[in-house]
Design an enzyme around this catalytic site. Sequence first.
Site, PDB file in Angstrom:
ATOM      1  N   LEU A 210      34.025  44.499  40.931  1.00 54.25           N
ATOM      2  CA  LEU A 210      35.321  44.016  40.762  1.00 54.25           C
ATOM      3  C   LEU A 210      36.498  44.176  41.880  1.00 54.25           C
ATOM      4  O   LEU A 210      36.352  44.987  42.557  1.00 54.25           O
ATOM      5  CB  LEU A 210      35.873  44.990  39.416  1.00 54.25           C
ATOM      6  N   HIS A 211      37.314  43.177  41.838  1.00 54.14           N
ATOM      7  CA  HIS A 211      38.506  43.178  42.885  1.00 54.14           C
ATOM      8  C   HIS A 211      39.617  42.916  42.229  1.00 54.14           C
ATOM      9  O   HIS A 211      39.835  43.045  40.715  1.00 54.14           O
ATOM     10  CB  HIS A 211      38.051  42.145  43.781  1.00 54.14           C
TER      11      HIS A 211
ATOM     12  N   ASP B 104      36.879  29.996  39.349  1.00 54.42           N
ATOM     13  CA  ASP B 104      35.630  29.055  38.954  1.00 54.42           C
ATOM     14  C   ASP B 104      36.345  28.065  37.861  1.00 54.42           C
ATOM     15  O   ASP B 104      35.936  28.256  36.764  1.00 54.42           O
ATOM     16  CB  ASP B 104      34.682  30.153  38.245  1.00 54.42           C
TER      17      ASP B 104
ATOM     18  N   GLY C 116      38.806  33.537  35.215  1.00 53.23           N
ATOM     19  CA  GLY C 116      40.013  33.195  36.542  1.00 53.23           C
ATOM     20  C   GLY C 116      39.785  31.905  36.632  1.00 53.23           C
ATOM     21  O   GLY C 116      38.721  31.126  36.522  1.00 53.23           O
TER      22      GLY C 116
ATOM     23  N   SER D 130      33.983  38.253  44.643  1.00 52.60           N
ATOM     24  CA  SER D 130      33.043  39.280  45.073  1.00 52.60           C
ATOM     25  C   SER D 130      32.273  38.780  46.494  1.00 52.60           C
ATOM     26  O   SER D 130      31.796  39.544  46.963  1.00 52.60           O
ATOM     27  CB  SER D 130      32.146  39.337  43.842  1.00 52.60           C
TER      28      SER D 130
ATOM     29  N   GLY E 161      30.644  42.076  37.923  1.00 51.56           N
ATOM     30  CA  GLY E 161      30.741  43.285  38.555  1.00 51.56           C
ATOM     31  C   GLY E 161      31.156  43.182  40.050  1.00 51.56           C
ATOM     32  O   GLY E 161      31.666  42.041  40.298  1.00 51.56           O
TER      33      GLY E 161
ATOM     34  N   GLY F 167      41.569  40.454  41.360  1.00 52.60           N
ATOM     35  CA  GLY F 167      41.485  39.446  40.747  1.00 52.60           C
ATOM     36  C   GLY F 167      41.065  39.672  39.207  1.00 52.60           C
ATOM     37  O   GLY F 167      41.643  39.418  38.441  1.00 52.60           O
ATOM     38  N   HIS F 168      40.040  40.608  39.443  1.00 55.04           N
ATOM     39  CA  HIS F 168      39.563  40.974  37.964  1.00 55.04           C
ATOM     40  C   HIS F 168      40.404  41.871  37.516  1.00 55.04           C
ATOM     41  O   HIS F 168      40.421  41.822  36.143  1.00 55.04           O
ATOM     42  CB  HIS F 168      38.126  41.809  38.104  1.00 55.04           C
TER      43      HIS F 168
ATOM     44  N   GLN G 286      21.823  32.013  35.931  1.00 58.68           N
ATOM     45  CA  GLN G 286      22.781  31.108  36.548  1.00 58.68           C
ATOM     46  C   GLN G 286      22.478  31.177  38.053  1.00 58.68           C
ATOM     47  O   GLN G 286      23.401  30.465  38.780  1.00 58.68           O
ATOM     48  CB  GLN G 286      24.246  31.477  36.151  1.00 58.68           C
TER      49      GLN G 286
HETATM   50  O1  PAF Z   1      32.420  34.367  36.641  1.00 58.07           O
HETATM   51  C1  PAF Z   1      31.359  35.137  36.487  1.00 58.07           C
HETATM   52  O2  PAF Z   1      31.300  36.182  36.961  1.00 58.07           O
HETATM   53  C2  PAF Z   1      30.399  34.677  35.735  1.00 58.07           C
HETATM   54  O3  PAF Z   1      29.778  33.462  35.751  1.00 58.07           O
HETATM   55  C3  PAF Z   1      30.261  34.954  34.122  1.00 58.07           C
HETATM   56  C4  PAF Z   1      31.419  34.305  33.412  1.00 58.07           C
HETATM   57  C5  PAF Z   1      30.299  36.433  34.014  1.00 58.07           C
HETATM   58  C6  PAF Z   1      29.011  34.724  33.521  1.00 58.07           C
HETATM   59  O4  PAF Z   1      27.709  35.290  34.037  1.00 58.07           O
END
Ligand code: PAF
Length: 282
Positions: free
Chosen positions: A36-37, A153, A150, A189, A34, A39-40, A64
Amino acid sequence: MAAPAVLTTAREAADIAEATRRAGRRLSLVPTMGYLHAGHVRLMAEARARADVVAVSIFVNPTQFGPAEDLSRYPSDFAGDLAACAQAGVDVVFHPDVQQMYPAGHQTSVEVAELSRGLCGERRPGHFRGVATVVAQLFSLFRPHTAIFGEKDYQQLQVVRRLSTDLHLGVEVVGMPILREADGLAMSSRNAYLKGAERTRARALFMGLEAARVRFREGTVEPALLLGAVREALRAADVREDYVALVDPDTLVPLARAVPRARLLVAGFVGATRLIDNVELG
Ligand code: PAF
Protein backbone atom coordinates in the site's frame (compact mmCIF):
# COMPACT_ATOMS: atom_id res chain seq x y z
CA MET A 1 -4.88 3.76 16.46
CA ALA A 2 -6.29 0.28 17.11
CA ALA A 3 -4.94 -2.52 14.91
CA PRO A 4 -7.52 -3.78 12.41
CA ALA A 5 -8.96 -7.29 12.79
CA VAL A 6 -7.26 -9.59 10.29
CA LEU A 7 -9.57 -12.11 8.61
CA THR A 8 -8.21 -14.89 6.44
CA THR A 9 -11.28 -16.96 5.56
CA ALA A 10 -14.26 -16.31 3.33
CA ARG A 11 -16.53 -17.42 6.19
CA GLU A 12 -15.17 -14.71 8.51
CA ALA A 13 -15.64 -12.07 5.81
CA ALA A 14 -19.26 -13.11 5.23
CA ASP A 15 -19.91 -13.12 8.99
CA ILE A 16 -18.59 -9.57 9.42
CA ALA A 17 -20.73 -8.43 6.49
CA GLU A 18 -23.82 -10.06 7.99
CA ALA A 19 -23.21 -8.60 11.47
CA THR A 20 -22.63 -5.13 10.00
CA ARG A 21 -25.86 -5.21 7.99
CA ARG A 22 -27.86 -6.59 10.92
CA ALA A 23 -26.64 -3.74 13.10
CA GLY A 24 -27.85 -1.28 10.45
CA ARG A 25 -24.30 -0.07 9.85
CA ARG A 26 -22.69 0.83 6.53
CA LEU A 27 -19.66 -1.02 5.19
CA SER A 28 -17.13 0.33 2.72
CA LEU A 29 -14.62 -1.91 0.96
CA VAL A 30 -11.23 -1.00 -0.52
CA PRO A 31 -10.00 -3.92 -2.67
CA THR A 32 -6.19 -3.97 -3.05
CA MET A 33 -3.29 -6.25 -3.85
CA GLY A 34 -1.24 -4.81 -0.98
CA TYR A 35 2.11 -2.98 -0.97
CA LEU A 36 0.00 0.00 0.00
CA HIS A 37 1.08 3.56 -0.79
CA ALA A 38 -0.35 7.03 -0.24
CA GLY A 39 -2.84 6.52 -3.09
CA HIS A 40 -4.35 3.57 -1.21
CA VAL A 41 -4.38 5.58 2.03
CA ARG A 42 -6.44 8.21 0.22
CA LEU A 43 -8.93 5.46 -0.81
CA MET A 44 -9.15 4.29 2.80
CA ALA A 45 -9.83 7.85 4.00
CA GLU A 46 -12.68 8.10 1.50
CA ALA A 47 -14.03 4.74 2.68
CA ARG A 48 -13.82 5.97 6.30
CA ALA A 49 -15.80 9.11 5.42
CA ARG A 50 -18.56 7.04 3.81
CA ALA A 51 -19.14 4.17 6.23
CA ASP A 52 -19.22 2.90 9.80
CA VAL A 53 -17.07 -0.14 9.01
CA VAL A 54 -14.09 -0.03 6.65
CA ALA A 55 -12.69 -3.25 5.19
CA VAL A 56 -9.53 -3.48 3.08
CA SER A 57 -8.79 -6.65 1.13
CA ILE A 58 -5.16 -7.54 0.46
CA PHE A 59 -4.97 -10.35 -2.07
CA VAL A 60 -2.63 -10.73 -5.02
CA ASN A 61 -5.15 -12.26 -7.37
CA PRO A 62 -3.44 -14.86 -9.61
CA THR A 63 -6.23 -14.99 -12.22
CA GLN A 64 -5.59 -11.43 -13.38
CA PHE A 65 -1.93 -12.09 -14.27
CA GLY A 66 -0.87 -13.52 -17.61
CA PRO A 67 1.72 -16.34 -17.78
CA ALA A 68 4.55 -13.91 -18.64
CA GLU A 69 3.56 -11.28 -16.06
CA ASP A 70 4.88 -10.36 -12.63
CA LEU A 71 2.72 -12.49 -10.27
CA SER A 72 5.65 -14.29 -8.62
CA ARG A 73 7.59 -11.07 -7.96
CA TYR A 74 4.67 -8.76 -7.16
CA PRO A 75 5.92 -6.63 -4.24
CA SER A 76 4.54 -7.29 -0.77
CA ASP A 77 4.97 -5.91 2.75
CA PHE A 78 2.14 -7.20 4.91
CA ALA A 79 3.50 -5.68 8.14
CA GLY A 80 3.77 -2.27 6.46
CA ASP A 81 0.28 -2.66 4.98
CA LEU A 82 -1.20 -3.45 8.39
CA ALA A 83 0.47 -0.39 9.90
CA ALA A 84 -0.93 1.79 7.08
CA CYS A 85 -4.41 0.32 7.62
CA ALA A 86 -4.21 0.94 11.39
CA GLN A 87 -3.10 4.51 10.77
CA ALA A 88 -6.04 5.05 8.39
CA GLY A 89 -8.56 3.73 10.94
CA VAL A 90 -9.42 0.58 8.96
CA ASP A 91 -11.53 -1.89 10.95
CA VAL A 92 -11.00 -5.11 9.02
CA VAL A 93 -8.21 -6.43 6.79
CA PHE A 94 -9.14 -9.41 4.66
CA HIS A 95 -6.01 -11.37 3.73
CA PRO A 96 -7.05 -14.72 2.28
CA ASP A 97 -4.78 -17.24 0.59
CA VAL A 98 -5.40 -18.50 -2.93
CA GLN A 99 -7.22 -21.62 -1.65
CA GLN A 100 -9.82 -19.45 0.09
CA MET A 101 -10.68 -17.52 -3.07
CA TYR A 102 -10.20 -20.36 -5.55
CA PRO A 103 -10.79 -23.64 -3.70
CA ALA A 104 -10.52 -26.93 -5.57
CA GLY A 105 -13.39 -27.22 -8.02
CA HIS A 106 -13.74 -23.46 -8.52
CA GLN A 107 -14.92 -22.88 -12.08
CA THR A 108 -17.00 -19.71 -12.21
CA SER A 109 -15.70 -16.55 -13.79
CA VAL A 110 -17.22 -13.17 -14.56
CA GLU A 111 -16.67 -11.35 -17.83
CA VAL A 112 -17.67 -7.76 -18.58
CA ALA A 113 -17.59 -8.23 -22.33
CA GLU A 114 -17.23 -4.96 -24.20
CA LEU A 115 -15.52 -2.77 -21.61
CA SER A 116 -12.83 -5.45 -21.17
CA ARG A 117 -12.01 -5.73 -24.86
CA GLY A 118 -9.67 -2.86 -25.78
CA LEU A 119 -6.78 -1.01 -24.11
CA CYS A 120 -5.29 -3.09 -21.24
CA GLY A 121 -7.80 -5.85 -22.02
CA GLU A 122 -6.33 -6.25 -25.50
CA ARG A 123 -2.74 -6.13 -24.27
CA ARG A 124 -3.36 -8.42 -21.28
CA PRO A 125 -5.79 -11.13 -22.44
CA GLY A 126 -7.88 -12.50 -19.58
CA HIS A 127 -6.79 -9.75 -17.18
CA PHE A 128 -10.23 -8.22 -16.69
CA ARG A 129 -11.90 -11.62 -16.41
CA GLY A 130 -9.62 -12.20 -13.42
CA VAL A 131 -10.32 -8.75 -11.97
CA ALA A 132 -14.10 -9.02 -12.46
CA THR A 133 -14.16 -12.51 -10.96
CA VAL A 134 -12.28 -11.60 -7.79
CA VAL A 135 -14.15 -8.30 -7.35
CA ALA A 136 -17.49 -10.13 -7.75
CA GLN A 137 -16.35 -12.57 -5.06
CA LEU A 138 -15.29 -9.74 -2.73
CA PHE A 139 -18.59 -7.92 -3.30
CA SER A 140 -20.52 -11.16 -2.62
CA LEU A 141 -18.63 -11.81 0.61
CA PHE A 142 -18.68 -8.29 2.04
CA ARG A 143 -21.89 -6.95 0.43
CA PRO A 144 -20.41 -3.44 0.86
CA HIS A 145 -22.54 -0.33 0.52
CA THR A 146 -19.64 1.40 -1.24
CA ALA A 147 -16.38 0.24 -2.78
CA ILE A 148 -13.53 2.64 -3.48
CA PHE A 149 -11.16 2.32 -6.45
CA GLY A 150 -8.45 4.57 -7.87
CA GLU A 151 -8.81 6.15 -11.30
CA LYS A 152 -5.28 5.11 -12.27
CA ASP A 153 -6.76 1.79 -13.37
CA TYR A 154 -9.42 3.66 -15.30
CA GLN A 155 -10.60 0.74 -17.43
CA GLN A 156 -10.81 -1.44 -14.31
CA LEU A 157 -13.01 1.20 -12.65
CA GLN A 158 -15.45 1.15 -15.60
CA VAL A 159 -15.45 -2.66 -15.66
CA VAL A 160 -16.25 -2.83 -11.93
CA ARG A 161 -19.02 -0.22 -12.24
CA ARG A 162 -20.64 -2.24 -15.04
CA LEU A 163 -20.27 -5.46 -13.07
CA SER A 164 -22.01 -4.01 -10.02
CA THR A 165 -24.86 -2.71 -12.17
CA ASP A 166 -25.26 -5.78 -14.38
CA LEU A 167 -25.22 -8.27 -11.49
CA HIS A 168 -27.57 -6.06 -9.40
CA LEU A 169 -25.02 -6.07 -6.59
CA GLY A 170 -26.11 -2.65 -5.36
CA VAL A 171 -22.57 -1.55 -4.56
CA GLU A 172 -21.87 2.12 -5.13
CA VAL A 173 -18.52 2.11 -6.93
CA VAL A 174 -16.58 5.30 -6.18
CA GLY A 175 -13.60 6.37 -8.31
CA MET A 176 -10.95 8.55 -6.71
CA PRO A 177 -8.55 10.86 -8.61
CA ILE A 178 -5.00 9.64 -9.19
CA LEU A 179 -2.48 10.61 -6.52
CA ARG A 180 0.86 11.64 -8.00
CA GLU A 181 4.46 12.00 -6.90
CA ALA A 182 5.87 15.55 -6.89
CA ASP A 183 7.06 15.14 -10.50
CA GLY A 184 3.69 13.88 -11.76
CA LEU A 185 4.35 10.12 -11.81
CA ALA A 186 1.12 8.32 -10.86
CA MET A 187 1.51 6.42 -7.57
CA SER A 188 1.60 2.68 -8.13
CA SER A 189 2.91 -0.38 -6.30
CA ARG A 190 4.78 -1.22 -9.53
CA ASN A 191 6.88 1.99 -9.24
CA ALA A 192 8.96 -0.08 -6.78
CA TYR A 193 10.36 -1.98 -9.80
CA LEU A 194 11.91 1.17 -11.32
CA LYS A 195 15.70 1.20 -11.06
CA GLY A 196 17.98 4.28 -11.17
CA ALA A 197 17.34 6.41 -14.26
CA GLU A 198 14.13 4.48 -15.03
CA ARG A 199 12.41 6.43 -12.28
CA THR A 200 13.16 9.71 -14.09
CA ARG A 201 12.19 8.29 -17.50
CA ALA A 202 8.85 7.12 -16.06
CA ARG A 203 7.76 10.76 -15.78
CA ALA A 204 7.28 10.70 -19.56
CA LEU A 205 3.83 9.11 -19.26
CA PHE A 206 2.39 12.04 -17.33
CA MET A 207 4.43 14.61 -19.26
CA GLY A 208 3.00 13.25 -22.50
CA LEU A 209 -0.56 13.36 -21.17
CA GLU A 210 -0.01 16.91 -19.96
CA ALA A 211 1.45 17.99 -23.32
CA ALA A 212 -1.67 16.62 -25.04
CA ARG A 213 -3.89 18.39 -22.55
CA VAL A 214 -2.17 21.70 -23.29
CA ARG A 215 -2.66 21.16 -27.04
CA PHE A 216 -6.36 20.43 -26.46
CA ARG A 217 -6.73 23.64 -24.46
CA GLU A 218 -5.07 25.48 -27.35
CA GLY A 219 -7.74 24.13 -29.70
CA THR A 220 -6.41 20.83 -31.09
CA VAL A 221 -9.19 18.23 -31.33
CA GLU A 222 -7.75 15.70 -33.83
CA PRO A 223 -6.97 12.50 -31.90
CA ALA A 224 -3.91 11.78 -34.07
CA LEU A 225 -2.28 15.05 -32.99
CA LEU A 226 -3.10 14.57 -29.31
CA LEU A 227 -1.90 10.96 -29.31
CA GLY A 228 1.18 12.17 -31.18
CA ALA A 229 2.01 14.55 -28.31
CA VAL A 230 1.99 11.63 -25.86
CA ARG A 231 4.07 9.45 -28.21
CA GLU A 232 6.65 12.20 -28.62
CA ALA A 233 7.18 12.33 -24.82
CA LEU A 234 7.48 8.53 -24.64
CA ARG A 235 10.01 8.45 -27.46
CA ALA A 236 12.10 11.24 -25.92
CA ALA A 237 12.42 9.21 -22.68
CA ASP A 238 12.91 5.86 -24.43
CA VAL A 239 9.65 4.51 -23.01
CA ARG A 240 8.21 1.76 -25.23
CA GLU A 241 4.55 2.43 -26.03
CA ASP A 242 2.07 -0.32 -25.23
CA TYR A 243 -0.89 1.82 -26.25
CA VAL A 244 -2.09 5.41 -26.31
CA ALA A 245 -5.81 6.07 -26.75
CA LEU A 246 -8.39 8.82 -26.61
CA VAL A 247 -11.74 7.36 -25.59
CA ASP A 248 -15.24 8.11 -24.41
CA PRO A 249 -15.00 8.18 -20.58
CA ASP A 250 -17.95 5.82 -20.04
CA THR A 251 -17.90 3.39 -22.98
CA LEU A 252 -14.12 3.49 -23.61
CA VAL A 253 -14.83 3.61 -27.35
CA PRO A 254 -12.15 5.57 -29.31
CA LEU A 255 -13.25 9.09 -30.25
CA ALA A 256 -13.09 10.65 -33.71
CA ARG A 257 -12.77 14.13 -32.15
CA ALA A 258 -11.65 15.24 -28.70
CA VAL A 259 -14.21 16.62 -26.24
CA PRO A 260 -13.65 17.97 -22.70
CA ARG A 261 -14.67 14.79 -20.81
CA ALA A 262 -12.65 12.54 -23.12
CA ARG A 263 -10.18 10.25 -21.38
CA LEU A 264 -6.63 10.03 -22.63
CA LEU A 265 -4.89 6.82 -21.58
CA VAL A 266 -1.35 5.57 -21.94
CA ALA A 267 0.49 2.33 -21.15
CA GLY A 268 4.23 1.98 -21.66
CA PHE A 269 7.27 -0.05 -20.69
CA VAL A 270 10.08 1.66 -18.80
CA GLY A 271 12.69 -1.07 -19.14
CA ALA A 272 10.79 -4.20 -18.10
CA THR A 273 8.21 -2.33 -16.01
CA ARG A 274 4.80 -1.70 -17.52
CA LEU A 275 3.14 1.48 -16.23
CA ILE A 276 -0.24 3.02 -16.99
CA ASP A 277 -1.66 6.50 -16.55
CA ASN A 278 -4.58 8.61 -17.77
CA VAL A 279 -6.13 12.08 -17.55
CA GLU A 280 -9.42 13.72 -18.37
CA LEU A 281 -8.69 15.98 -21.30
CA GLY A 282 -10.73 19.05 -20.40
O1 PAF B 1 -6.48 -2.70 -8.50
C1 PAF B 1 -6.11 -3.72 -7.89
O2 PAF B 1 -5.30 -3.66 -6.96
C2 PAF B 1 -6.70 -5.07 -8.28
O3 PAF B 1 -6.88 -5.15 -9.65
C3 PAF B 1 -7.99 -5.43 -7.53
C4 PAF B 1 -9.11 -4.45 -7.84
C5 PAF B 1 -7.74 -5.41 -6.03
C6 PAF B 1 -8.46 -6.81 -7.93
O4 PAF B 1 -7.51 -7.78 -7.64
